[in-house]
Write a protein that holds these residues in place. Structure first.
Motif, mmCIF file in Angstrom:
data_model
loop_
_atom_site.group_PDB
_atom_site.id
_atom_site.type_symbol
_atom_site.label_atom_id
_atom_site.label_comp_id
_atom_site.label_asym_id
_atom_site.label_seq_id
_atom_site.Cartn_x
_atom_site.Cartn_y
_atom_site.Cartn_z
ATOM 1 N N ARG A 171 13.319 1.496 3.047
ATOM 2 C CA ARG A 171 12.014 2.140 3.182
ATOM 3 C C ARG A 171 11.445 2.463 1.800
ATOM 4 O O ARG A 171 12.178 2.672 0.838
ATOM 5 N N PHE A 207 17.804 1.269 7.164
ATOM 6 C CA PHE A 207 16.651 0.447 6.812
ATOM 7 C C PHE A 207 16.219 0.692 5.373
ATOM 8 O O PHE A 207 16.454 1.757 4.803
ATOM 9 N N GLN A 229 16.120 -12.382 6.803
ATOM 10 C CA GLN A 229 15.911 -12.011 5.403
ATOM 11 C C GLN A 229 16.361 -13.191 4.548
ATOM 12 O O GLN A 229 17.547 -13.373 4.298
ATOM 13 N N ASP A 249 4.300 -9.439 -0.694
ATOM 14 C CA ASP A 249 3.530 -8.951 0.450
ATOM 15 C C ASP A 249 2.075 -8.805 0.031
ATOM 16 O O ASP A 249 1.710 -7.890 -0.716
ATOM 17 N N ASP A 296 13.933 -5.771 8.102
ATOM 18 C CA ASP A 296 13.868 -4.576 7.258
ATOM 19 C C ASP A 296 15.218 -3.876 7.094
ATOM 20 O O ASP A 296 15.302 -2.847 6.440
ATOM 21 N N VAL A 309 12.667 5.006 12.394
ATOM 22 C CA VAL A 309 11.845 3.795 12.358
ATOM 23 C C VAL A 309 11.294 3.512 13.756
ATOM 24 O O VAL A 309 12.058 3.406 14.717
ATOM 25 N N ARG A 356 13.282 -3.718 12.847
ATOM 26 C CA ARG A 356 13.386 -5.174 12.759
ATOM 27 C C ARG A 356 14.573 -5.543 11.878
ATOM 28 O O ARG A 356 14.915 -4.828 10.938
#
Length: 251
Positions: free
Chosen positions: A25, A23, A108, A176, A42, A35, A39
Motif C-alpha cells: 500500500r 498487501f 505480478q 501506472d 497487489d 483492503v 487482488r
C-alpha cells in the motif's frame, strides 16, 4: 490485510479462498479498514491461518491415573483412531501456500520470488518461495518477546526495504499512467549486443502493455513474454517480442 473472514481475490483464476494476505500500500492510503477489493496483483504475501495441533500433555489427574495402572500417559493429539499420524496443520498450510503463491507470479509480472506466512496457534512461520525451492523460518512464537521481535523485524524490512527484498525484479517497472487517463505499461530493459553478438553494459528499454505469456508455476523454469516496441508512441504496434526467463540454479 483484508477484513474478517476468508476471501477470494478479485482477479483470482480459481475459486480457492485465502485466510488472509499482506498487501503493498502507499503511505498515503488509509489502512485501518483493510483492503476493500483484494487482488493477487497487489499482494506482498499470502497468509494461511490454522488451529494449533501441537501435542498437548494430559492433565495431572490423567497422569496420576496412568501411573497407578502402570501404563504410560501421553496425548493422542495428531493420531487417528487407528493410530496413524495425521498430517499436521502446519504441513497443510505449507501446501496451500504453494498452491496460492502461483497466482502471485501469474498476476505480478516482475516477481522473481514470493513470500508466504503461516500461523498455527501462537506459532508463525515466514516462507520464501523461489524458482528452485521453498525456504522457511523456524517456529516464531508470538507468545515470546524474541518471536515477536523477529516477525516484526520482517514486517519492517518488507515495508522499508528495497523492492528486490520484496521479490521484485528491479529492472522491470510498471508505469501506472491512469492519472493521465491512459493505460499503464511496462518498461522492459534489454541488454544491447555489439556487432559480434556479445552482450554490452548498456540496455535498450522496450515498452509493452501486457505480457502475452505469464509465469504459471511456483517452481521450475519461469518464462514471461511481452509484445513490445522500442518507443512508447508505438506501444500499440509492437514489433519485437521480449522474453524474461530464469531456470533452476546450476549448482
Amino acid at each position: 490485510m483484508t477484513g474478517p473472514g476468508d476471501f477470494t481475490p478479485k482477479d483470482s483464476l480459481e475459486n480457492f479462498k485465502l485466510d488472509q494476505a499482506l498487501f503493498i500500500r502507499k503511505w498515503s492510503d488509509e489502512i485501518g479498514d483493510g483492503v476493500d477489493k483484494p487482488r493477487y496483483a497487489d499482494m506482498l504475501a499470502v497468509v494461511e491461518i490454522k488451529v494449533d495441533d501441537s501435542p498437548k500433555t494430559n492433565s495431572r489427574a490423567d497422569s496420576k491415573a496412568g501411573s497407578k495402572s502402570g501404563s504410560k500417559s501421553g496425548s493422542m493429539t495428531g493420531l487417528s483412531a487407528s493410530g496413524v499420524r495425521l498430517k499436521s496443520n502446519i504441513g497443510v498450510a505449507h501446501g496451500q501456500l504453494i498452491r496460492y503463491i502461483r497466482q502471485i507470479y501469474e498476476h505480478q509480472h516482475n516477481h522473481l520470488f514470493a513470500w508466504g506466512v503461516s500461523s498455527c496457534g501462537s506459532l508463525v512461520r515466514v516462507y520464501l518461495f523461489g524458482p528452485d525451492c521453498a525456504l522457511s523460518t523456524g517456529d516464531l512464537d508470538m507468545k515470546t518477546p524474541a518471536g515477536r521481535k523477529q516477525f516484526i523485524g520482517w514486517l519492517v524490512n518488507m515495508s522499508l526495504g528495497e523492492d528486490v527484498r520484496r521479490g521484485f525484479i528491479p529492472s522491470m517497472r510498471y508505469v501506472d499512467d491512469t492519472a493521465a487517463d491512459k493505460d499503464g505499461y511496462w518498461e522492459l530493459p534489454v541488454p544491447t549486443l555489439d556487432s559480434n553478438g556479445a552482450r554490452t553494459d548498456t540496455s535498450t528499454v522496450y515498452y509493452s502493455k501486457q505480457p502475452s505469456v505469464v509465469a504459471g508455476s511456483v517452481f521450475g523454469r519461469h518464462t514471461r513474454g511481452s509484445p513490445a516496441s522500442a518507443t512508447l508512441d508505438n506501444i500499440d504496434k509492437p514489433d519485437v517480442f521480449v522474453k524474461v526467463a530464469w531456470q533452476y540454479a546450476d549448482l
